[in-house]
Design a protein around this motif. Structure first.
Motif, PDB file in Angstrom:
ATOM      1  N   SER A 185     -21.257   2.486  -7.814  1.00  0.00           N
ATOM      2  CA  SER A 185     -20.411   2.281  -6.634  1.00  0.00           C
ATOM      3  C   SER A 185     -18.929   2.322  -6.961  1.00  0.00           C
ATOM      4  CB  SER A 185     -20.735   0.945  -5.957  1.00  0.00           C
ATOM      5  OG  SER A 185     -20.341  -0.135  -6.798  1.00  0.00           O
ATOM      6  N   ILE A 186     -18.172   2.650  -5.936  1.00  0.00           N
ATOM      7  CA  ILE A 186     -16.712   2.573  -5.988  1.00  0.00           C
ATOM      8  C   ILE A 186     -16.278   1.664  -4.841  1.00  0.00           C
ATOM      9  CG2 ILE A 186     -14.531   3.834  -5.849  1.00  0.00           C
ATOM     10  CD1 ILE A 186     -15.934   6.335  -6.732  1.00  0.00           C
ATOM     11  N   THR A 187     -15.418   0.718  -5.148  1.00  0.00           N
ATOM     12  CA  THR A 187     -14.897  -0.180  -4.113  1.00  0.00           C
ATOM     13  C   THR A 187     -13.374  -0.126  -4.137  1.00  0.00           C
ATOM     14  OG1 THR A 187     -16.795  -1.641  -4.463  1.00  0.00           O
ATOM     15  CG2 THR A 187     -14.943  -2.532  -3.199  1.00  0.00           C
ATOM     16  N   LEU A 188     -12.799   0.242  -3.007  1.00  0.00           N
ATOM     17  CA  LEU A 188     -11.343   0.348  -2.896  1.00  0.00           C
ATOM     18  C   LEU A 188     -10.800  -0.789  -2.028  1.00  0.00           C
ATOM     19  CD1 LEU A 188     -11.040   4.212  -2.216  1.00  0.00           C
ATOM     20  CD2 LEU A 188     -11.170   3.023  -4.419  1.00  0.00           C
ATOM     21  N   THR A 189      -9.474  -0.890  -1.998  1.00  0.00           N
ATOM     22  CA  THR A 189      -8.836  -1.991  -1.273  1.00  0.00           C
ATOM     23  C   THR A 189      -7.880  -1.473  -0.206  1.00  0.00           C
ATOM     24  OG1 THR A 189      -8.971  -3.429  -3.214  1.00  0.00           O
ATOM     25  CG2 THR A 189      -7.331  -4.014  -1.536  1.00  0.00           C
ATOM     26  N   SER A 190      -8.106  -1.900   1.035  1.00  0.00           N
ATOM     27  CA  SER A 190      -7.122  -1.615   2.093  1.00  0.00           C
ATOM     28  C   SER A 190      -6.406  -2.935   2.408  1.00  0.00           C
ATOM     29  CB  SER A 190      -7.803  -1.013   3.323  1.00  0.00           C
ATOM     30  OG  SER A 190      -8.730  -1.902   3.904  1.00  0.00           O
ATOM     31  N   GLY A 191      -6.572  -3.477   3.609  1.00  0.00           N
ATOM     32  CA  GLY A 191      -5.929  -4.754   3.905  1.00  0.00           C
ATOM     33  C   GLY A 191      -5.863  -5.005   5.397  1.00  0.00           C
ATOM     34  N   ILE A 192      -5.765  -6.259   5.740  1.00  0.00           N
ATOM     35  CA  ILE A 192      -5.797  -6.742   7.120  1.00  0.00           C
ATOM     36  C   ILE A 192      -4.792  -6.050   8.042  1.00  0.00           C
ATOM     37  CG2 ILE A 192      -4.171  -8.586   6.507  1.00  0.00           C
ATOM     38  CD1 ILE A 192      -6.952  -9.006   9.062  1.00  0.00           C
ATOM     39  N   LEU A 193      -3.686  -5.552   7.478  1.00  0.00           N
ATOM     40  CA  LEU A 193      -2.654  -4.944   8.325  1.00  0.00           C
ATOM     41  C   LEU A 193      -3.115  -3.638   8.953  1.00  0.00           C
ATOM     42  CD1 LEU A 193       0.437  -5.763   6.091  1.00  0.00           C
ATOM     43  CD2 LEU A 193      -0.043  -6.712   8.345  1.00  0.00           C
ATOM     44  N   SER A 194      -4.251  -3.103   8.489  1.00  0.00           N
ATOM     45  CA  SER A 194      -4.807  -1.917   9.147  1.00  0.00           C
ATOM     46  C   SER A 194      -5.168  -2.221  10.591  1.00  0.00           C
ATOM     47  CB  SER A 194      -6.051  -1.429   8.404  1.00  0.00           C
ATOM     48  OG  SER A 194      -7.049  -2.429   8.389  1.00  0.00           O
ATOM     49  N   ARG A 195      -5.722  -3.411  10.824  1.00  0.00           N
ATOM     50  CA  ARG A 195      -6.186  -3.746  12.170  1.00  0.00           C
ATOM     51  C   ARG A 195      -5.351  -4.820  12.839  1.00  0.00           C
ATOM     52  NH1 ARG A 195     -10.714  -5.872   9.867  1.00  0.00           N
ATOM     53  NH2 ARG A 195      -9.364  -5.561   8.078  1.00  0.00           N
ATOM     54  N   ARG A 196      -4.650  -5.614  12.035  1.00  0.00           N
ATOM     55  CA  ARG A 196      -3.772  -6.646  12.596  1.00  0.00           C
ATOM     56  C   ARG A 196      -2.361  -6.428  12.071  1.00  0.00           C
ATOM     57  NH1 ARG A 196      -7.160 -12.343  12.549  1.00  0.00           N
ATOM     58  NH2 ARG A 196      -9.104 -11.523  13.410  1.00  0.00           N
ATOM     59  N   PRO A 197      -1.676  -5.468  12.673  1.00  0.00           N
ATOM     60  CA  PRO A 197      -0.330  -5.139  12.182  1.00  0.00           C
ATOM     61  C   PRO A 197       0.658  -6.241  12.491  1.00  0.00           C
ATOM     62  CG  PRO A 197      -0.762  -4.002  14.243  1.00  0.00           C
ATOM     63  CD  PRO A 197      -2.045  -4.683  13.861  1.00  0.00           C
ATOM     64  N   MET A 198       1.802  -6.184  11.849  1.00  0.00           N
ATOM     65  CA  MET A 198       2.902  -7.070  12.191  1.00  0.00           C
ATOM     66  C   MET A 198       4.200  -6.273  12.087  1.00  0.00           C
ATOM     67  SD  MET A 198       2.673  -9.479   8.779  1.00  0.00           S
ATOM     68  CE  MET A 198       4.234 -10.366   8.980  1.00  0.00           C
ATOM     69  N   LYS A 199       5.273  -6.794  12.624  1.00  0.00           N
ATOM     70  CA  LYS A 199       6.552  -6.108  12.491  1.00  0.00           C
ATOM     71  C   LYS A 199       6.834  -5.890  11.011  1.00  0.00           C
ATOM     72  CE  LYS A 199       8.796  -7.507  16.766  1.00  0.00           C
ATOM     73  NZ  LYS A 199       9.961  -8.152  17.418  1.00  0.00           N
ATOM     74  N   GLY A 200       7.155  -4.666  10.647  1.00  0.00           N
ATOM     75  CA  GLY A 200       7.451  -4.356   9.253  1.00  0.00           C
ATOM     76  C   GLY A 200       6.295  -3.723   8.511  1.00  0.00           C
ATOM     77  N   SER A 201       5.141  -3.612   9.168  1.00  0.00           N
ATOM     78  CA  SER A 201       3.957  -3.132   8.435  1.00  0.00           C
ATOM     79  C   SER A 201       3.632  -1.662   8.684  1.00  0.00           C
ATOM     80  CB  SER A 201       2.735  -3.993   8.784  1.00  0.00           C
ATOM     81  OG  SER A 201       2.179  -3.628  10.042  1.00  0.00           O
ATOM     82  N   SER A 202       4.531  -0.896   9.318  1.00  0.00           N
ATOM     83  CA  SER A 202       4.120   0.456   9.730  1.00  0.00           C
ATOM     84  C   SER A 202       3.625   1.307   8.561  1.00  0.00           C
ATOM     85  CB  SER A 202       5.251   1.169  10.485  1.00  0.00           C
ATOM     86  OG  SER A 202       6.380   1.346   9.666  1.00  0.00           O
ATOM     87  N   ALA A 203       4.336   1.298   7.435  1.00  0.00           N
ATOM     88  CA  ALA A 203       3.912   2.135   6.303  1.00  0.00           C
ATOM     89  C   ALA A 203       2.633   1.595   5.672  1.00  0.00           C
ATOM     90  CB  ALA A 203       5.025   2.220   5.255  1.00  0.00           C
ATOM     91  N   ILE A 204       2.481   0.268   5.636  1.00  0.00           N
ATOM     92  CA  ILE A 204       1.290  -0.327   5.025  1.00  0.00           C
ATOM     93  C   ILE A 204       0.088  -0.194   5.953  1.00  0.00           C
ATOM     94  CG2 ILE A 204       0.267  -2.450   4.108  1.00  0.00           C
ATOM     95  CD1 ILE A 204       2.991  -3.338   3.217  1.00  0.00           C
ATOM     96  N   SER A 205       0.291  -0.403   7.259  1.00  0.00           N
ATOM     97  CA  SER A 205      -0.814  -0.243   8.217  1.00  0.00           C
ATOM     98  C   SER A 205      -1.335   1.186   8.178  1.00  0.00           C
ATOM     99  CB  SER A 205      -0.339  -0.604   9.625  1.00  0.00           C
ATOM    100  OG  SER A 205      -0.027  -1.983   9.702  1.00  0.00           O
ATOM    101  N   LEU A 206      -0.409   2.149   8.079  1.00  0.00           N
ATOM    102  CA  LEU A 206      -0.783   3.568   7.953  1.00  0.00           C
ATOM    103  C   LEU A 206      -1.708   3.764   6.754  1.00  0.00           C
ATOM    104  CD1 LEU A 206       1.847   6.494   7.978  1.00  0.00           C
ATOM    105  CD2 LEU A 206       0.035   6.366   6.285  1.00  0.00           C
ATOM    106  N   VAL A 207      -1.282   3.280   5.605  1.00  0.00           N
ATOM    107  CA  VAL A 207      -2.044   3.477   4.365  1.00  0.00           C
ATOM    108  C   VAL A 207      -3.395   2.760   4.430  1.00  0.00           C
ATOM    109  CG1 VAL A 207      -2.099   2.771   1.927  1.00  0.00           C
ATOM    110  CG2 VAL A 207      -0.087   3.964   2.858  1.00  0.00           C
ATOM    111  N   ASN A 208      -3.404   1.520   4.894  1.00  0.00           N
ATOM    112  CA  ASN A 208      -4.653   0.757   4.922  1.00  0.00           C
ATOM    113  C   ASN A 208      -5.669   1.383   5.875  1.00  0.00           C
ATOM    114  OD1 ASN A 208      -3.462  -0.998   3.126  1.00  0.00           O
ATOM    115  ND2 ASN A 208      -3.257  -2.699   4.558  1.00  0.00           N
ATOM    116  N   SER A 209      -5.199   1.832   7.044  1.00  0.00           N
ATOM    117  CA  SER A 209      -6.106   2.488   7.987  1.00  0.00           C
ATOM    118  C   SER A 209      -6.622   3.796   7.408  1.00  0.00           C
ATOM    119  CB  SER A 209      -5.394   2.756   9.311  1.00  0.00           C
ATOM    120  OG  SER A 209      -5.108   1.546   9.969  1.00  0.00           O
ATOM    121  N   ALA A 210      -5.744   4.530   6.744  1.00  0.00           N
ATOM    122  CA  ALA A 210      -6.150   5.799   6.132  1.00  0.00           C
ATOM    123  C   ALA A 210      -7.278   5.580   5.137  1.00  0.00           C
ATOM    124  CB  ALA A 210      -4.956   6.452   5.438  1.00  0.00           C
TER     125      ALA A 210
END
Lengths: 198, 198
Positions: free
Chosen positions: A106-131
């Motif tokens: 198996s391979i397990t990667l890491t995204s993060g909560i900001l994919s689905r629960r964004p906050m001000k300042g998270s646009s670049a991170i939300s993009l990456v996590n959702s991707a």
């Protein structure tokens, strides 16, 4: 199982190593602090790492950079950092690494909560996590020899919130976050996004 | 409203223009076939386009390239195409374009069904489409002056399925897809992903 943990010296990586090292052979890897090093933003470095470790049963990645900040202050380079490091670094671990993973591994990667629960300042991170979550769901359909891929999408870690002077009550203890990686490693799921909200 | 439609000569773009031109002033833009042209993968081209159009009330983008194909056959360049064109092209429309949008205007971008319903061969496209949805949710929290941003995630279009010799019964008529853009343009939602499954 023989398990590579990338980002092994980070907050989450340390907790993963602690959670699995009593019953699996862990190969800790990090950008600069482990015996075996990798820069996931560099494909050649990924190939070199697998050349050193040889075949393994699983890879867990809890590494990768992306930039937090108001959208108007994020530069092209800030967006590129997330795309090259946290996003394509982890995608390339799959593209280059699958051949080094044993059948039914198996391979397990890491995204993060900001994919689905964004906050001000998270646009670049939300993009990456959702991707990463979209990539994982799709890649799972094409993995060979029973190799699984899953994405852990950690909630804010309590210690991280404290370090940022944010309200720690919305966070999850890092030991709980680590258990999501254990479930992905030892379970049978494929193409799932493992939430760690608690 | 004065509305820029980018990708105006494509399958979805044509349907959007048809759906809104009876009650809005449409400025059609495309890569090569319209009087005003833009290459969204090129930030300078985006700025030049807005220099030509001047301020508008809304931008709708139904343009951007990404590569479909088995993950093992996708090259670094194939992944980069999706990141530079469909993903960062649309992200840069927001970053560079917001200042050209009047108060309470809107930007509507396009992702696609493969973000949530992947298929074999969609890893690079699923990555890009999910990234756009995550970006849109986050960017919405920071848009100034009442400007809204939404993402339309079109289902497969019936005509596209026919062109690919796929089962058209799972598709949505392009006129129905276009109505999602109309809702985003004329409605009040912000940071939403508009599904077009029907």
């Amino acid at each position: 199982m023989k398990v590579i943990v990338i980002g092994a010296t980070g907050t989450i990586g340390r907790a993963i190593v602690q959670a699995i090292s009593n019953r699996h052979e862990v190969i800790p890897v990090s950008h600069s602090k482990s015996a075996i090093k990798v820069d996931i933003a560099d494909k050649a470095s990924i190939t070199k790492m697998f050349g050193t470790t040889g075949r393994v049963d699983a890879v867990i990645c809890a590494a990768g950079l992306a930039k937090f900040g108001p959208m108007t202050s994020l530069s092209d380079e800030d967006f590129a950092l997330g795309l090259n490091s946290k996003l394509m670094g982890q995608v390339n671990l799959v593209r280059s690494g699958t051949e080094y993973i044993n059948d039914n591994g198996s391979i397990t990667l890491t995204s993060g909560i900001l994919s689905r629960r964004p906050m001000k300042g998270s646009s670049a991170i939300s993009l990456v996590n959702s991707a990463l979550e979209g990539f994982g769901r799709a890649a799972a359909l094409e993995m060979p020899r029973g190799v699984r891929i899953n994405i852990v999408s950690p909630n804010w870690v309590v210690d991280t919130l404290k370090a940022f002077n944010m309200d720690p009550s919305i966070g999850t203890p890092v030991e709980v976050v680590a258990q999501a990686y254990v479930r992905a490693l030892e379970g049978t799921m494929n193409g799932e996004v493992l939430d760690t909200i608690k």
